[in-house]
Design a protein around this motif. Structure first.
Motif, short mmCIF file in Angstrom:
data_model
loop_
_atom_site.label_atom_id
_atom_site.label_comp_id
_atom_site.label_asym_id
_atom_site.label_seq_id
_atom_site.Cartn_x
_atom_site.Cartn_y
_atom_site.Cartn_z
N MET A 453 13.68 -8.85 3.10
CA MET A 453 14.14 -8.59 1.73
C MET A 453 12.98 -8.41 0.75
N PHE A 454 11.74 -8.46 1.29
CA PHE A 454 10.59 -8.33 0.40
C PHE A 454 10.34 -6.87 0.04
N GLU A 455 9.38 -6.63 -0.84
CA GLU A 455 9.07 -5.27 -1.29
C GLU A 455 8.40 -4.48 -0.15
N ASN A 456 8.43 -3.16 -0.27
CA ASN A 456 8.08 -2.26 0.82
C ASN A 456 6.68 -2.49 1.38
N LYS A 457 5.71 -2.72 0.50
CA LYS A 457 4.33 -2.85 0.96
C LYS A 457 4.16 -4.05 1.89
N LEU A 458 4.77 -5.17 1.51
CA LEU A 458 4.69 -6.37 2.34
C LEU A 458 5.45 -6.18 3.64
N ARG A 459 6.61 -5.54 3.57
CA ARG A 459 7.39 -5.28 4.79
C ARG A 459 6.58 -4.40 5.75
N TYR A 460 5.88 -3.43 5.21
CA TYR A 460 5.08 -2.53 6.05
C TYR A 460 3.97 -3.31 6.76
N ARG A 461 3.31 -4.21 6.03
CA ARG A 461 2.24 -4.99 6.64
C ARG A 461 2.76 -5.93 7.72
N THR A 462 3.85 -6.63 7.41
CA THR A 462 4.40 -7.56 8.40
C THR A 462 4.97 -6.81 9.61
N ASP A 463 5.48 -5.59 9.38
CA ASP A 463 5.98 -4.79 10.50
C ASP A 463 4.84 -4.45 11.46
N LYS A 464 3.68 -4.11 10.93
CA LYS A 464 2.53 -3.79 11.78
C LYS A 464 2.12 -5.02 12.59
N ILE A 465 2.16 -6.19 11.95
CA ILE A 465 1.81 -7.43 12.65
C ILE A 465 2.82 -7.70 13.77
N SER A 466 4.11 -7.54 13.46
CA SER A 466 5.15 -7.79 14.46
C SER A 466 5.00 -6.85 15.64
N CYS A 467 4.76 -5.58 15.39
CA CYS A 467 4.60 -4.61 16.48
C CYS A 467 3.40 -4.97 17.35
N HIS A 468 2.32 -5.39 16.71
CA HIS A 468 1.13 -5.77 17.48
C HIS A 468 1.42 -6.99 18.35
N MET A 469 2.13 -7.96 17.81
CA MET A 469 2.47 -9.16 18.58
C MET A 469 3.35 -8.83 19.77
N LEU A 470 4.31 -7.93 19.58
CA LEU A 470 5.21 -7.58 20.68
C LEU A 470 4.49 -6.80 21.77
N LYS A 471 3.43 -6.08 21.40
CA LYS A 471 2.61 -5.43 22.43
C LYS A 471 1.85 -6.47 23.23
N LEU A 472 1.45 -7.57 22.58
CA LEU A 472 0.81 -8.67 23.29
C LEU A 472 1.80 -9.37 24.21
N VAL A 473 3.07 -9.42 23.80
CA VAL A 473 4.12 -9.98 24.67
C VAL A 473 4.17 -9.21 25.97
N ALA A 474 4.15 -7.88 25.87
CA ALA A 474 4.18 -7.03 27.07
C ALA A 474 2.90 -7.20 27.89
N ARG A 475 1.80 -7.47 27.23
CA ARG A 475 0.52 -7.62 27.93
C ARG A 475 0.44 -8.93 28.70
#
Length: 676
Positions: A453-475
């Motif tokens: 529910m946060f503003e777009n810029k923060l959502r974009y940053r946290t989305d990049k972090i989440s995607c990176h973490m999920l790639k580590l899950v696969a690794r």
């Protein structure tokens, strides 16, 4: 005759190694459970320590093996005498003094020494003799959460996470060895070794919230627990002694207690453990070895028979504590004596009644000259050991993480510190890696939930972090852990990205060397990845079930099932990976290419309807029919969906989602009365 008994003992030893585990397998299990304890205790900041105990903590993985955990506050300590208070800062730590003058051996009252009390302690206190005592019954009921996730079971709160049942016992810790158990130290001449004795005594004891049924203050007394000491003793056993304990557990489960309800079971696993302890310490068997396994079993069985006849089972640490005192009497005792004596008269042939042992005895009787190998190193191949390892990794993933970002980050910080410790075993390192994978996954989804529910810029940053973490899950995880990336892409409306990941998973799962359930071709597995590290093997050649924490919403279409699971004392849902993969593919195609949904739906329907336990575990039939019904419903085939939901209700309710199933059926019938 002696030679025949020795050969049968060797055969039973072999069977128990395959049933219970070789010494290497058991050591691996203990290492992995130990690292979970370390992660939990180094991470928690809410003031509690955790220790895993029970049969699984000892290294067993039998069907009836329980997973118990003891939880105690870090800033509260019990002492035996006032002089011991000098070792504590009473401004920071609350002290309780034992008052066992009016309690049966092995039990005590705990009265509060510190003058200041917080609200929680006040709520569990009773006043006696002008002192404040901690009431075990009051605390037991308060510490059993009021949510439906737990039920009260003796001194424990009982619940489930996925398919794993566990007991939590709230307790207090004491850094000093009980005076009433001092005689135990003097008895330790030959076993355990002096260093083990010293370690046990230095570790003190615990107090669990349950009183003696015949005590003067049953509702307020506390039982002295030697769980930590017992775990150290079991770890100090040689493997033949440990398998003797395992044989006794099987004997009681499959023969003595077979068909009895809990109220009629006068003997339990704790009594068998006690018998093994006494038998080892009293040197009743000169050599605990494979050829003498049945001799050790028979000594312990006769000891238990003697205890039942006399109505006295002496606690190993406090012999004056008769563990039969409140229940071994009357008709039940007489019936048990008759039953045990009947088995005693049969001699070792009584073991023929055990399904787990029978074939190993008959095999020698029918083939007296058969060659029996008791070399543990040759009993299981490296590929089969890998199977045990992966199963243990999946079983021991730390499942009690709090579902908030701050908690997840603390776990990651702890794992980073621990991975660099020099004394970790190779098993603990790979377990830490898998725990890290789990934390990355939970952090990614929790971060998305908390910042959506946060503003777009923060959502974009946290989305990049989440995607990176999920790639580590696969690794760091299994092949099937890549599905978490696909779930996240679906959740964030990136359907083509999700479909791309799904296609990659399908290609990987199609490889003949992948280990999952019915795949028995370990030769292909060994040829493909035999020389690789366990980390690489996990990522390239292992598939496993998918577990979704009910507190985190991974897929919106599964929220009703997660809510039903939570309402029924379960904290997670476990899915066959192929079922969830088909569901994700169908949901994505609904948004990008609706024509392809029917093809995937047909594949899912064929799998659910015709699989005979090869891909879908029989315990997962309820959730599999449920997923099929959901997919049919979202694609508009309501008649088929209704049938699938009805089939889900007909299965064993393993996942406890019937509330959600009935709700979905009711919804279909309300909106489409003609479908009934």
């Amino acid at each position: 005759m002696e030679s025949a008994i020795q050969r049968i003992s060797e055969s039973v030893f072999l069977g128990l190694c395959l049933k219970v585990g070789t010494s290497k397998v058991v050591a691996m299990r203990r290492d992995m459970m130990g690292i979970n304890d370390m992660v939990e205790n180094k991470t928690t900041i809410d003031g509690f320590c955790v220790m895993l105990s029970g049969s699984q903590g000892e290294g067993f993985r039998l069907k009836e093996s329980d997973l118990d955990s003891m939880i105690w506050p870090k800033n509260q300590r019990v002492i035996w005498e006032l002089s011991q208070s000098q070792y504590y800062n009473t401004h920071r730590q609350t002290l309780f003094l034992c008052d066992y003058s009016d309690s049966p051996p092995g039990f005590t009252l705990l009265y509060l020494l510190s003058p200041s009390m917080d609200r929680f302690l006040r709520s569990v206190c009773v006043t006696m003799y002008n002192r404040y005592y901690i009431s075990s019954s009051k605390l037991r009921h308060i510490m059993c959460p009021t949510s439906s996730n737990y039920i009260l079971h003796g001194p424990c709160s009982n619940g489930t996470f996925g398919m794993l049942e566990y007991d939590h016992a709230f307790c207090f810790v004491c850094d000093f060895w009980p005076p009433s158990a001092s005689s135990w130290i003097d008895r330790c001449h030959s076993w355990p070794q002096p260093d083990v004795v010293g370690d046990i005594v230095q570790s003190g004891c615990h107090f669990v919230a349950i009183g003696h049924k015949l005590g003067n203050h049953e509702d307020h007394e506390w039982r002295i627990s030697f769980s930590l000491a017992e775990q150290r003793l079991i770890n100090s056993m040689n493997h033949c002694q440990f398998l003797t304990y395992g044989l006794l557990k099987l004997f009681f489960t499959e023969i003595i207690n077979k068909g009895l309800n809990d109220d009629d079971k006068l003997l339990c696993s704790y009594h068998t453990k006690t018998a093994v302890f006494w038998a080892i310490q009293q040197n009743t068997i000169p050599h605990w070895c494979p050829q003498n396994l049945l001799g050790g079993f028979w000594v312990c069985f006769k000891l238990i028979l003697k205890w039942v006849y006399e109505g006295v089972c002496p606690n190993f640490f406090i012999p004056e504590n008769n563990m039969f005192l409140s229940k071994m009497h009357g008709d039940k005792q007489h019936h048990l004596i008759t039953r045990l004596y009947g088995l005693y008269e049969k001699g070792l042939t009584c073991l023929l009644h055990s399904p787990s042992i029978r074939s190993h005895i008959i095999n020698v009787l029918q083939n007296p000259r058969i060659s029996i190998c008791t070399d543990e190193q040759t009993l299981i191949s490296k590929a089969w050991f890998d199977r045990f390892l992966y199963n243990e990794i999946a079983r021991n993933e730390a499942v009690y993480f709090n579902s908030n970002v701050q908690s997840c980050m603390r776990y990651l910080h702890t794992i980073k510190q621990m991975i660099e410790l020099p004394l970790l075993t190779q098993f603990q390192v790979i377990m830490l890696q898998k725990i890290a994978s789990l934390v990355f996954c939970k952090t990614a989804f929790t971060l998305h939930m908390e910042t959506n529910m946060f503003e777009n810029k923060l959502r974009y940053r946290t989305d990049k972090i989440s995607c990176h973490m999920l790639k580590l899950v696969a690794r760091f995880g299994f092949i099937t852990d890549m599905q978490y990336i696909a779930m996240y892409y679906y959740k964030t409306l990136r359907y083509m990205n999700a479909l791309s990941i799904i296609e990659m998973i399908k290609v990987k799962l199609a490889q003949p060397y992948v280990l999952y359930r019915s795949n028995e071709d370990t030769e292909i597995y060994t040829e493909a990845v035999g020389g690789q590290s366990w980390s690489t093997k996990m990522r390239q050649a292992v598939a496993w079930h998918i577990t979704l924490d009910d507190r985190i919403h991974y897929i919106s279409e599964l929220i009703p099932e997660q809510q039903a699971s939570l309402q029924n004392k379960t904290c997670a849902l476990t899915f066959p990976p192929f079922i969830l993969l088909y569901m994700l593919e169908i949901l994505c195609y609904l948004h990008v290419d609706i024509m392809k949904t029917q093809t995937v739906l047909d594949d899912l329907q064929t799998l659910v309807q015709y699989d005979e336990g090869q891909i879908i575990d029989l315990n997962y039939r309820d959730i599999s029919w449920q997923i099929l019904g959901i997919c049919q419903q979202v694609t508009g085939n309501l008649h088929a969906a209704l049938y699938s939901y009805q089939q889900s209700l007909r299965q064993e309710p393993y996942h406890k989602i019937r509330t959600a199933t009935k709700m979905r059926i009711q919804g279909i019938c309300q909106w489409n009365p003609s479908i009934i």
